[in-house]
Scaffold this motif. Structure first.
Motif, PDB file in Angstrom:
ATOM      1  N   LYS A 163     -43.088  -7.582  11.182  1.00 44.84           N
ATOM      2  CA  LYS A 163     -42.502  -7.299  12.493  1.00 44.84           C
ATOM      3  C   LYS A 163     -41.683  -8.500  12.987  1.00 44.84           C
ATOM      4  O   LYS A 163     -40.594  -8.344  13.549  1.00 44.84           O
ATOM      5  CB  LYS A 163     -43.599  -6.979  13.498  1.00 44.84           C
ATOM      6  CG  LYS A 163     -43.083  -6.449  14.821  1.00 44.84           C
ATOM      7  CD  LYS A 163     -44.216  -6.171  15.802  1.00 44.84           C
ATOM      8  CE  LYS A 163     -45.099  -5.047  15.295  1.00 44.84           C
ATOM      9  NZ  LYS A 163     -46.136  -4.644  16.268  1.00 44.84           N
TER      10      LYS A 163
ATOM     11  N   VAL B 130     -43.455  -4.818   4.848  1.00 39.57           N
ATOM     12  CA  VAL B 130     -44.706  -5.478   4.453  1.00 39.57           C
ATOM     13  C   VAL B 130     -44.660  -5.822   2.968  1.00 39.57           C
ATOM     14  O   VAL B 130     -45.088  -6.913   2.562  1.00 39.57           O
ATOM     15  CB  VAL B 130     -45.923  -4.585   4.782  1.00 39.57           C
ATOM     16  CG1 VAL B 130     -47.196  -5.146   4.176  1.00 39.57           C
ATOM     17  CG2 VAL B 130     -46.072  -4.424   6.288  1.00 39.57           C
TER      18      VAL B 130
ATOM     19  N   TYR C   4     -49.253 -16.717  11.896  1.00 38.86           N
ATOM     20  CA  TYR C   4     -50.245 -15.737  11.444  1.00 38.86           C
ATOM     21  C   TYR C   4     -50.911 -16.230  10.162  1.00 38.86           C
ATOM     22  O   TYR C   4     -50.440 -15.985   9.058  1.00 38.86           O
ATOM     23  CB  TYR C   4     -49.575 -14.376  11.199  1.00 38.86           C
ATOM     24  CG  TYR C   4     -48.842 -13.859  12.423  1.00 38.86           C
ATOM     25  CD1 TYR C   4     -49.544 -13.464  13.557  1.00 38.86           C
ATOM     26  CD2 TYR C   4     -47.462 -13.787  12.446  1.00 38.86           C
ATOM     27  CE1 TYR C   4     -48.877 -13.001  14.684  1.00 38.86           C
ATOM     28  CE2 TYR C   4     -46.784 -13.323  13.568  1.00 38.86           C
ATOM     29  CZ  TYR C   4     -47.501 -12.934  14.680  1.00 38.86           C
ATOM     30  OH  TYR C   4     -46.844 -12.479  15.786  1.00 38.86           O
TER      31      TYR C   4
ATOM     32  N   PRO D 117     -55.879 -10.767  11.825  1.00 37.43           N
ATOM     33  CA  PRO D 117     -55.899  -9.337  11.483  1.00 37.43           C
ATOM     34  C   PRO D 117     -54.467  -8.802  11.374  1.00 37.43           C
ATOM     35  O   PRO D 117     -53.596  -9.205  12.140  1.00 37.43           O
ATOM     36  CB  PRO D 117     -56.627  -8.696  12.680  1.00 37.43           C
ATOM     37  CG  PRO D 117     -57.348  -9.820  13.350  1.00 37.43           C
ATOM     38  CD  PRO D 117     -56.548 -11.056  13.082  1.00 37.43           C
ATOM     39  N   ASP D 118     -54.239  -7.935  10.428  1.00 34.38           N
ATOM     40  CA  ASP D 118     -52.909  -7.345  10.217  1.00 34.38           C
ATOM     41  C   ASP D 118     -51.824  -8.404  10.001  1.00 34.38           C
ATOM     42  O   ASP D 118     -50.696  -8.268  10.466  1.00 34.38           O
ATOM     43  CB  ASP D 118     -52.525  -6.428  11.379  1.00 34.38           C
ATOM     44  CG  ASP D 118     -53.517  -5.297  11.572  1.00 34.38           C
ATOM     45  OD1 ASP D 118     -53.984  -4.740  10.552  1.00 34.38           O
ATOM     46  OD2 ASP D 118     -53.822  -4.968  12.731  1.00 34.38           O
ATOM     47  N   ARG D 119     -52.195  -9.437   9.282  1.00 36.08           N
ATOM     48  CA  ARG D 119     -51.280 -10.566   9.054  1.00 36.08           C
ATOM     49  C   ARG D 119     -49.935 -10.119   8.505  1.00 36.08           C
ATOM     50  O   ARG D 119     -48.890 -10.489   9.032  1.00 36.08           O
ATOM     51  CB  ARG D 119     -51.915 -11.552   8.074  1.00 36.08           C
ATOM     52  CG  ARG D 119     -51.036 -12.733   7.763  1.00 36.08           C
ATOM     53  CD  ARG D 119     -51.616 -13.574   6.657  1.00 36.08           C
ATOM     54  NE  ARG D 119     -50.951 -14.867   6.602  1.00 36.08           N
ATOM     55  CZ  ARG D 119     -51.095 -15.705   5.604  1.00 36.08           C
ATOM     56  NH1 ARG D 119     -51.882 -15.406   4.595  1.00 36.08           N
ATOM     57  NH2 ARG D 119     -50.449 -16.850   5.614  1.00 36.08           N
ATOM     58  N   TRP D 120     -49.930  -9.349   7.435  1.00 38.29           N
ATOM     59  CA  TRP D 120     -48.666  -8.986   6.782  1.00 38.29           C
ATOM     60  C   TRP D 120     -47.816  -8.099   7.686  1.00 38.29           C
ATOM     61  O   TRP D 120     -46.597  -8.232   7.724  1.00 38.29           O
ATOM     62  CB  TRP D 120     -48.927  -8.313   5.443  1.00 38.29           C
ATOM     63  CG  TRP D 120     -49.767  -9.140   4.519  1.00 38.29           C
ATOM     64  CD1 TRP D 120     -50.944  -8.774   3.939  1.00 38.29           C
ATOM     65  CD2 TRP D 120     -49.530 -10.488   4.081  1.00 38.29           C
ATOM     66  NE1 TRP D 120     -51.443  -9.808   3.170  1.00 38.29           N
ATOM     67  CE2 TRP D 120     -50.597 -10.878   3.239  1.00 38.29           C
ATOM     68  CE3 TRP D 120     -48.521 -11.417   4.332  1.00 38.29           C
ATOM     69  CZ2 TRP D 120     -50.678 -12.134   2.644  1.00 38.29           C
ATOM     70  CZ3 TRP D 120     -48.602 -12.677   3.732  1.00 38.29           C
ATOM     71  CH2 TRP D 120     -49.668 -13.016   2.903  1.00 38.29           C
ATOM     72  N   GLN D 121     -48.458  -7.231   8.442  1.00 39.77           N
ATOM     73  CA  GLN D 121     -47.717  -6.383   9.367  1.00 39.77           C
ATOM     74  C   GLN D 121     -47.093  -7.207  10.489  1.00 39.77           C
ATOM     75  O   GLN D 121     -45.955  -6.944  10.899  1.00 39.77           O
ATOM     76  CB  GLN D 121     -48.638  -5.298   9.970  1.00 39.77           C
ATOM     77  CG  GLN D 121     -49.100  -4.255   8.982  1.00 39.77           C
ATOM     78  CD  GLN D 121     -50.283  -4.697   8.105  1.00 39.77           C
ATOM     79  OE1 GLN D 121     -50.795  -5.805   8.225  1.00 39.77           O
ATOM     80  NE2 GLN D 121     -50.692  -3.828   7.193  1.00 39.77           N
ATOM     81  N   ASN D 122     -47.825  -8.191  10.990  1.00 38.69           N
ATOM     82  CA  ASN D 122     -47.287  -9.070  12.036  1.00 38.69           C
ATOM     83  C   ASN D 122     -46.097  -9.877  11.527  1.00 38.69           C
ATOM     84  O   ASN D 122     -45.101 -10.042  12.228  1.00 38.69           O
ATOM     85  CB  ASN D 122     -48.369 -10.022  12.551  1.00 38.69           C
ATOM     86  CG  ASN D 122     -49.371  -9.323  13.442  1.00 38.69           C
ATOM     87  OD1 ASN D 122     -49.011  -8.471  14.238  1.00 38.69           O
ATOM     88  ND2 ASN D 122     -50.632  -9.683  13.304  1.00 38.69           N
TER      89      ASN D 122
END
Length: 89
Positions: free
Chosen positions: A35, A41, A22, A27-32
């Motif tokens: 997870k 996060v 990532y 998009p949504d790097r930190w959330q990915n």
């Protein structure tokens, strides 16, 4: 690296792999990454900043590179590869 890391060895490896997957344009790097690693996060962002700080210290010659004693220099190569990946982000 991240000397002040609170992550386990397994989480550190998951974190490093997730950073490679990532990149900054995801998009949504930190959330990915959170997870993929099983951490929050906020912890992902803290670990990333610790890693960036470590790289800056190494690149400014404030911290000498370790003298790895491995066959074929594999550990040294892996460190160089990690630094290269961080520079690309």
């Amino acid at each position: 690296m991240a000397s002040n890391s609170s992550l386990s060895h397994r989480q550190t490896k998951l974190f490093e792999n997730a950073l490679a997957i990532y990149d900054k344009d995801t998009p949504d790097r930190w959330q990915n990454i959170a997870k993929a690693t099983g951490i929050t996060v906020e912890e992902v962002k803290r670990q990333y900043q610790l890693l960036v700080d470590d790289v800056e210290q190494i690149e400014s010659d404030k911290v000498p590179l370790p003298n790895y004693k491995t066959r074929g220099g594999k550990a040294s190569y892996q460190l160089e590869l990690r630094l290269k990946c961080l520079r690309m982000q």
